[in-house]
Motif scaffolding. Structure first.
Motif, PDB file in Angstrom:
ATOM      1  N   LEU A   1     -21.781  23.477  31.194  1.00  0.00           N
ATOM      2  CA  LEU A   1     -21.802  24.903  30.875  1.00  0.00           C
ATOM      3  C   LEU A   1     -20.411  25.532  30.920  1.00  0.00           C
ATOM      4  CD1 LEU A   1     -24.957  25.933  32.917  1.00  0.00           C
ATOM      5  CD2 LEU A   1     -24.788  25.495  30.463  1.00  0.00           C
ATOM      6  N   SER A   2     -19.452  24.853  31.528  1.00  0.00           N
ATOM      7  CA  SER A   2     -18.136  25.496  31.635  1.00  0.00           C
ATOM      8  C   SER A   2     -17.011  24.634  31.070  1.00  0.00           C
ATOM      9  CB  SER A   2     -17.846  25.870  33.089  1.00  0.00           C
ATOM     10  OG  SER A   2     -17.910  24.733  33.905  1.00  0.00           O
ATOM     11  N   LEU A   3     -17.343  23.861  30.039  1.00  0.00           N
ATOM     12  CA  LEU A   3     -16.311  23.045  29.389  1.00  0.00           C
ATOM     13  C   LEU A   3     -15.169  23.916  28.884  1.00  0.00           C
ATOM     14  CD1 LEU A   3     -18.611  20.754  27.193  1.00  0.00           C
ATOM     15  CD2 LEU A   3     -17.565  20.215  29.400  1.00  0.00           C
ATOM     16  N   HIS A   4     -15.508  25.160  28.469  1.00  0.00           N
ATOM     17  CA  HIS A   4     -14.498  26.019  27.848  1.00  0.00           C
ATOM     18  C   HIS A   4     -13.597  26.708  28.871  1.00  0.00           C
ATOM     19  CE1 HIS A   4     -17.863  28.561  28.975  1.00  0.00           C
ATOM     20  NE2 HIS A   4     -17.144  29.643  28.795  1.00  0.00           N
ATOM     21  N   LEU A   5     -13.907  26.587  30.144  1.00  0.00           N
ATOM     22  CA  LEU A   5     -13.126  27.322  31.147  1.00  0.00           C
ATOM     23  C   LEU A   5     -11.973  26.509  31.725  1.00  0.00           C
ATOM     24  CD1 LEU A   5     -15.837  29.265  33.173  1.00  0.00           C
ATOM     25  CD2 LEU A   5     -14.412  30.054  31.284  1.00  0.00           C
ATOM     26  N   SER A   6     -12.199  25.225  31.959  1.00  0.00           N
ATOM     27  CA  SER A   6     -11.134  24.410  32.544  1.00  0.00           C
ATOM     28  C   SER A   6     -11.442  22.944  32.306  1.00  0.00           C
ATOM     29  CB  SER A   6     -11.045  24.668  34.052  1.00  0.00           C
ATOM     30  OG  SER A   6     -12.248  24.278  34.667  1.00  0.00           O
ATOM     31  N   GLY A   7     -10.461  22.108  32.584  1.00  0.00           N
ATOM     32  CA  GLY A   7     -10.666  20.675  32.433  1.00  0.00           C
ATOM     33  C   GLY A   7     -10.225  20.196  31.070  1.00  0.00           C
TER      34      GLY A   7
ATOM     35  N   VAL B   1     -11.176  21.954  27.322  1.00  0.00           N
ATOM     36  CA  VAL B   1     -10.839  23.315  26.872  1.00  0.00           C
ATOM     37  C   VAL B   1     -10.392  23.219  25.422  1.00  0.00           C
ATOM     38  CG1 VAL B   1     -10.220  24.255  29.127  1.00  0.00           C
ATOM     39  CG2 VAL B   1      -8.470  23.153  27.724  1.00  0.00           C
TER      40      VAL B   1
ATOM     41  N   ALA C   1     -22.397  19.567  25.308  1.00  0.00           N
ATOM     42  CA  ALA C   1     -22.552  20.868  25.951  1.00  0.00           C
ATOM     43  C   ALA C   1     -24.017  21.183  26.203  1.00  0.00           C
ATOM     44  CB  ALA C   1     -21.926  21.961  25.075  1.00  0.00           C
TER      45      ALA C   1
ATOM     46  N   ASP D   1      -4.310  26.695  29.098  1.00  0.00           N
ATOM     47  CA  ASP D   1      -5.674  26.593  28.574  1.00  0.00           C
ATOM     48  C   ASP D   1      -6.005  27.825  27.739  1.00  0.00           C
ATOM     49  OD1 ASP D   1      -5.833  24.300  29.942  1.00  0.00           O
ATOM     50  OD2 ASP D   1      -7.240  25.004  31.475  1.00  0.00           O
ATOM     51  N   ARG D   2      -6.588  27.573  26.572  1.00  0.00           N
ATOM     52  CA  ARG D   2      -7.026  28.702  25.748  1.00  0.00           C
ATOM     53  C   ARG D   2      -8.510  28.907  26.029  1.00  0.00           C
ATOM     54  NH1 ARG D   2      -5.451  27.135  20.196  1.00  0.00           N
ATOM     55  NH2 ARG D   2      -7.651  26.740  19.804  1.00  0.00           N
ATOM     56  N   ILE D   3      -8.838  30.028  26.627  1.00  0.00           N
ATOM     57  CA  ILE D   3     -10.226  30.269  27.050  1.00  0.00           C
ATOM     58  C   ILE D   3     -10.861  31.299  26.116  1.00  0.00           C
ATOM     59  CG2 ILE D   3     -11.655  31.158  28.931  1.00  0.00           C
ATOM     60  CD1 ILE D   3      -9.591  29.938  30.840  1.00  0.00           C
ATOM     61  N   PRO D   4     -11.946  30.938  25.426  1.00  0.00           N
ATOM     62  CA  PRO D   4     -12.528  31.848  24.436  1.00  0.00           C
ATOM     63  C   PRO D   4     -13.290  32.997  25.076  1.00  0.00           C
ATOM     64  CG  PRO D   4     -13.843  29.854  24.595  1.00  0.00           C
ATOM     65  CD  PRO D   4     -12.635  29.637  25.461  1.00  0.00           C
ATOM     66  N   SER D   5     -13.855  32.740  26.258  1.00  0.00           N
ATOM     67  CA  SER D   5     -14.714  33.739  26.909  1.00  0.00           C
ATOM     68  C   SER D   5     -14.866  33.303  28.351  1.00  0.00           C
ATOM     69  CB  SER D   5     -16.079  33.759  26.216  1.00  0.00           C
ATOM     70  OG  SER D   5     -17.022  34.447  27.005  1.00  0.00           O
TER      71      SER D   5
ATOM     72  N   THR E   1     -20.227  32.033  31.213  1.00  0.00           N
ATOM     73  CA  THR E   1     -20.913  30.735  31.144  1.00  0.00           C
ATOM     74  C   THR E   1     -22.404  31.039  31.249  1.00  0.00           C
ATOM     75  OG1 THR E   1     -20.928  30.445  33.540  1.00  0.00           O
ATOM     76  CG2 THR E   1     -19.084  29.472  32.347  1.00  0.00           C
ATOM     77  N   TRP E   2     -23.217  30.153  30.691  1.00  0.00           N
ATOM     78  CA  TRP E   2     -24.663  30.408  30.751  1.00  0.00           C
ATOM     79  C   TRP E   2     -25.275  29.766  31.978  1.00  0.00           C
ATOM     80  CZ3 TRP E   2     -25.467  34.538  28.479  1.00  0.00           C
ATOM     81  CH2 TRP E   2     -24.845  34.840  27.266  1.00  0.00           C
TER      82      TRP E   2
ATOM     83  N   ILE F   1     -18.085  30.279  22.360  1.00  0.00           N
ATOM     84  CA  ILE F   1     -17.884  29.177  23.307  1.00  0.00           C
ATOM     85  C   ILE F   1     -18.033  27.838  22.587  1.00  0.00           C
ATOM     86  CG2 ILE F   1     -18.815  28.081  25.386  1.00  0.00           C
ATOM     87  CD1 ILE F   1     -19.736  30.851  26.288  1.00  0.00           C
ATOM     88  N   ASN F   2     -17.033  26.978  22.698  1.00  0.00           N
ATOM     89  CA  ASN F   2     -17.014  25.654  22.054  1.00  0.00           C
ATOM     90  C   ASN F   2     -16.980  25.726  20.520  1.00  0.00           C
ATOM     91  OD1 ASN F   2     -17.103  24.479  24.598  1.00  0.00           O
ATOM     92  ND2 ASN F   2     -19.326  24.341  24.582  1.00  0.00           N
TER      93      ASN F   2
END
Ligand SMILES: [Cu+2]
Lengths: 174, 236
Positions: free
Chosen positions: A44-50, A53, A98, B21-25, B28-29, B198-199
């Motif tokens: 659920l948080s692939l887009h936040l860190s690690g 991203v 995801a 890191d580029r963070i889109p939002s 998280t769900w 996201i993604n």
């Protein structure tokens, strides 16, 4: 001892074994890793860190001439949608999901990589020939499954752009 | 000594080279977020929504085609948009300051109010929805993308994420959305000036669509054709 009861018990046990026995092909590497608890990643948080991203997705140039490709499978897309890799060098593919179980299958090759939410699947690929390899998802994943396709573009080694650290290759450099 | 200095120097180089890191939002769900977003008080939301009427319409249908309708939207999806406006991950001159002025509780309340508003027509309202019916050929192009997508190009059907066939969590309904707004968003995703998905699903899909297809899809949704299950309208 009541042999009748023992017989029924043993028979039921055997019958239950039949279920996983017919599905053994689903119990492959990522699932085993998941069970062992190693290689865990929060889907659920692939887009936040690690390492998944968004600016780290795509093709990374490794020091030894090989490349590492990072991708995310999700309902109903593979991202990045078009992967650029050089021909004839080892490609280390790292892919995670995801959401559901997907399977990245490369048409025209024998490669198929299953992805599971919560684990990173690793695959060692190599493309001897240049060309466009279509990928499809071979694991039913929901309403848009049959349109879940993307592409690997394999270019000659000398046409693959020289990537600096932090730069990732995709069909359009991002 | 020299080697130590060289090593230190190259470390700094590596560190400064690595892109942030580029963070889109920041959304998280997770179960907690879903619970927080779904626990709003619609009555309190209806009072807060007085501040939104002016642009989004008293019944959640906007009088301007480039401003989105909010009536009947999925709670989680508009909650996420307000969170993204608050954190400036989605850019909008009117919405960023408005969202910043709302507390987390206000956001949950106002989205639960809008999610409850009906999408039935009301001739006394000054809404622009539904817009003009598109020409049949263009409607067919859009209906095909909505229903089947384009497997060859790897475009999944819109309705597999946006409904009504299936909803992915946090995906806004497009059924009663204004055409101009839909087109603007598709253009912004394609040019990556909207980047809070996201993604990357929408940035990817919008860029795969042609300019013509984006327009056809916007006309299709803007005309209310998305309200019918699209399987049937595809052949008409
Ligand atoms: Cu799939």
């Amino acid at each position: 001892m009541n042999w009748r009861k023992v017989r029924i018990f043993v028979f039921t046990l055997l019958a239950l074994c039949l279920i996983p026995a017919t599905r053994y092909y689903q119990i492959d590497e990522p699932l085993l890793k998941l069970l062992r608890g190693s290689n865990h990643i929060d889907p659920l948080s692939l887009h936040l860190s690690g390492e998944f991203v968004e600016n780290n997705l795509g093709t990374e140039q490794d020091a030894d001439g090989s490349v590492t490709v990072r991708m995310i499978a999700q309902q109903y897309l593979f991202v990045p949608h078009c992967i650029l890799v050089p021909a004839g060098v080892p490609v280390h593919l790292k892919i995670t999901s995801a959401d559901a179980v997907h399977s990245l299958t490369l048409n025209g090759t024998n490669y198929a990589v299953k992805t599971l939410p919560g684990t990173v699947s690793l695959a060692e690929l190599q493309f001897p020939r240049t060309g466009d390899y279509k990928t499809v998802c071979r694991e039913f994943c929901g309403a848009g499954h049959y349109a879940m396709r993307s592409e690997f573009k394999v270019v000659p080694r000398d046409q693959f752009p020289a990537l600096r650290a932090g730069e990732r290759g995709a069909c359009v450099l991002q | 000594m020299l080697t130590v200095m060289v090593a230190a120097g190259s470390l700094i180089l590596v560190a400064s080279d690595a892109a942030p890191d580029r963070i889109p939002s920041f959304v998280t769900w997770s179960a907690e977020n879903i619970a927080a977003a779904s626990s709003g008080d619609a009555f309190r939301g209806s009072l807060l929504a007085k501040r939104c009427d002016h642009c989004h319409g008293a019944e959640g249908f906007s009088p301007v085609a480039s401003t989105p309708n909010l009536a009947g939207m999925n709670m989680l999806s508009i909650w996420k948009q307000l969170e993204d406006f608050r954190s400036h991950k989605r850019r909008s001159r009117p919405m960023e300051p408005i969202a910043e002025s709302l507390t987390p509780r206000d956001v949950a309340d106002v989205v639960s109010y809008y999610a409850e508003l009906p999408v039935f027509p009301d001739p006394q309202d000054n809404r622009v929805f539904p817009g003009m019916q598109p020409e049949a050929g263009r409607a067919a192009v859009a209906a095909r993308l909505v229903t089947f997508g384009d497997g060859e190009r790897g475009i999944p059907p819109c309705q597999s994420c946006h409904g009504p066939v299936a909803y992915r969590v946090g995906v806004p309904s497009l059924m009663a959305q204004n055409g101009d707004y839909v087109l603007n968003q598709l253009e912004m995703f394609a040019s990556r000036s909207r980047f809070n998905d996201i993604n990357l699903p929408m940035r990817t899909i919008a860029a795969l669509l042609s300019e013509d297809e984006r327009r056809a899809l916007a006309e299709y949704y803007g005309a209310g054709l998305g309200l019918q299950p699209a399987g049937s309208s595809g052949s008409k």
